[in-house]
Design a protein around this motif. Sequence first.
Motif, mmCIF file in Angstrom:
data_model
loop_
_atom_site.group_PDB
_atom_site.id
_atom_site.type_symbol
_atom_site.label_atom_id
_atom_site.label_comp_id
_atom_site.label_asym_id
_atom_site.label_seq_id
_atom_site.Cartn_x
_atom_site.Cartn_y
_atom_site.Cartn_z
ATOM 1 N N SER A 184 5.496 -3.339 -2.388
ATOM 2 C CA SER A 184 6.051 -4.571 -2.357
ATOM 3 C C SER A 184 7.393 -4.822 -3.342
ATOM 4 O O SER A 184 8.160 -5.547 -3.114
ATOM 5 C CB SER A 184 5.020 -5.732 -3.127
ATOM 6 O OG SER A 184 3.985 -5.693 -2.220
ATOM 7 N N VAL A 185 7.484 -3.729 -4.143
ATOM 8 C CA VAL A 185 8.937 -3.724 -5.011
ATOM 9 C C VAL A 185 9.667 -2.950 -4.383
ATOM 10 O O VAL A 185 10.819 -3.224 -4.027
ATOM 11 C CB VAL A 185 8.430 -3.476 -6.457
ATOM 12 C CG1 VAL A 185 9.741 -3.522 -7.083
ATOM 13 C CG2 VAL A 185 7.613 -4.425 -6.916
ATOM 14 N N VAL A 186 9.589 -1.677 -4.434
ATOM 15 C CA VAL A 186 10.157 -0.530 -3.821
ATOM 16 C C VAL A 186 10.798 -0.660 -2.468
ATOM 17 O O VAL A 186 11.922 -0.609 -2.194
ATOM 18 C CB VAL A 186 9.971 1.065 -4.040
ATOM 19 C CG1 VAL A 186 10.892 2.092 -3.759
ATOM 20 C CG2 VAL A 186 9.462 1.143 -5.591
ATOM 21 N N ILE A 187 10.111 -0.672 -1.622
ATOM 22 C CA ILE A 187 10.458 -0.807 -0.274
ATOM 23 C C ILE A 187 10.872 -2.107 0.138
ATOM 24 O O ILE A 187 11.911 -2.395 0.739
ATOM 25 C CB ILE A 187 9.126 -0.420 0.793
ATOM 26 C CG1 ILE A 187 8.706 1.276 0.427
ATOM 27 C CG2 ILE A 187 9.580 -0.458 2.348
ATOM 28 C CD1 ILE A 187 7.702 1.629 1.091
ATOM 29 N N SER A 188 10.059 -3.117 0.190
ATOM 30 C CA SER A 188 10.427 -4.560 0.439
ATOM 31 C C SER A 188 11.661 -5.136 -0.263
ATOM 32 O O SER A 188 12.372 -5.824 0.353
ATOM 33 C CB SER A 188 9.169 -5.319 0.518
ATOM 34 O OG SER A 188 8.661 -5.816 -0.789
ATOM 35 N N GLY A 189 11.643 -4.436 -1.632
ATOM 36 C CA GLY A 189 12.887 -4.918 -2.301
ATOM 37 C C GLY A 189 14.060 -4.692 -2.007
ATOM 38 O O GLY A 189 14.914 -5.342 -1.764
ATOM 39 N N ILE A 190 14.144 -3.387 -1.299
ATOM 40 C CA ILE A 190 15.368 -2.717 -0.765
ATOM 41 C C ILE A 190 15.681 -3.510 0.425
ATOM 42 O O ILE A 190 16.945 -3.969 0.840
ATOM 43 C CB ILE A 190 15.400 -1.261 -0.760
ATOM 44 C CG1 ILE A 190 15.146 -0.680 -2.239
ATOM 45 C CG2 ILE A 190 16.453 -0.637 0.151
ATOM 46 C CD1 ILE A 190 14.790 0.926 -2.173
ATOM 47 N N THR A 191 14.638 -3.652 1.342
ATOM 48 C CA THR A 191 14.812 -4.216 2.663
ATOM 49 C C THR A 191 15.102 -5.342 2.645
ATOM 50 O O THR A 191 16.081 -5.952 3.406
ATOM 51 C CB THR A 191 13.648 -3.996 3.687
ATOM 52 O OG1 THR A 191 12.294 -4.332 2.900
ATOM 53 C CG2 THR A 191 13.313 -2.379 3.801
ATOM 54 N N PHE A 192 14.696 -6.259 1.829
ATOM 55 C CA PHE A 192 15.159 -7.845 1.438
ATOM 56 C C PHE A 192 16.262 -7.753 1.202
ATOM 57 O O PHE A 192 17.307 -8.877 1.757
ATOM 58 C CB PHE A 192 13.759 -8.648 0.552
ATOM 59 C CG PHE A 192 14.287 -9.964 0.533
ATOM 60 C CD1 PHE A 192 13.992 -10.866 1.409
ATOM 61 C CD2 PHE A 192 15.049 -10.533 -0.556
ATOM 62 C CE1 PHE A 192 14.286 -11.992 1.202
ATOM 63 C CE2 PHE A 192 15.136 -11.550 -0.866
ATOM 64 C CZ PHE A 192 15.020 -12.699 0.179
ATOM 65 N N THR A 193 16.767 -7.328 0.181
ATOM 66 C CA THR A 193 18.252 -7.351 -0.399
ATOM 67 C C THR A 193 19.332 -6.921 0.732
ATOM 68 O O THR A 193 20.352 -7.541 1.054
ATOM 69 C CB THR A 193 18.383 -6.556 -1.479
ATOM 70 O OG1 THR A 193 17.490 -6.764 -2.560
ATOM 71 C CG2 THR A 193 19.849 -6.919 -2.268
#
Length: 324
Positions: A252-261
């Motif tokens: 939720s943080v590392v992967i989706s944080g990068i993809t969301f930004t």
Amino acid sequence: MPALIQRLRQLPPQTIGLLAAVITVSIWSAFIVIARASASGHLLPLDIAWARIMGASIVLLPWAWWLNRQTPDRPSGSFGGLSPLPFRTTVIVGLFGGLSYSMFAYSGFFFAPAAHGSVLMPGFLPVWTSLLALALLGERLHGNRLMGLALIISGGMLVGGSSMLHAFDGGSLWLGDVLFLCASFCWSTYSVLSRRFNLQAIPATIAITCFAFFSFVPLYTLLAWLQVVPSHLFTAPVSEVLWQALFQGGGSVVISGITFTQMIRHYGPVRSTMITSLVPGLSALGAVVFLGEPLGWHLLLGLSLVTGGILFGVQKAPAVLAKA
């Protein structure tokens, strides 16, 4: 990891944007179902937030240290070089995108079912983001987006309004809905600030994790150890803590944080959060299949209205407004 990222950067921008959108929607949908399921486990909301931050920190802080060593001539950032962003920027985006969001979101799932979180958390992102983008970025809203926002607000009111009526009966469902709306507002603020500060995906994700780690983890660990705050952090099964750290932190943080930004950089904050309105329907369906949650008529109608807002919101503005 750096080699993989370098290969991804060589892809066409349209492909990168599409991949970022698919990954973000998939993880966010799973996040809602898993977070609700976690409410029946041993850990309390802030325990899960602690595991989320720790899981992300184990990956991102060493990564930040490595990047700092590889590029010694770049600006030192803050927090001893572990955040690539200036101190003020790190605190602002970290407060909204890292700490406050997770605390509100996980607390909400202890009071309200996943379907409510599906409608009111990702579903309301376009509403908050549009208002914030209007105020902070000067973006204008055309007719399609206004229609989409109207549908989303109608769906949210249909779900949240029924919960508010039960508040007079002494129920706590409404509290979960309020917490979901607060979480949605925090993430929308982070998305708009990311666009305003022109933040890149990886530095932004590292920065919000760095702030959350240093501002929350040591203090909460101490208070939990001394039993000053309610916590099951030291009594819950280790496997449960590790699972939360792996999914909530790594996914939720590392992967989706990068993809969301990255999605924000490609589509912009308003269109990006309109795309994430796919999450309500997917996560609500997941809650029915995996958690056995019922879907009443008001929830189904609310989900339909929120998801229907995408049909209008993701459309491009007319040429006259687009050039304004």
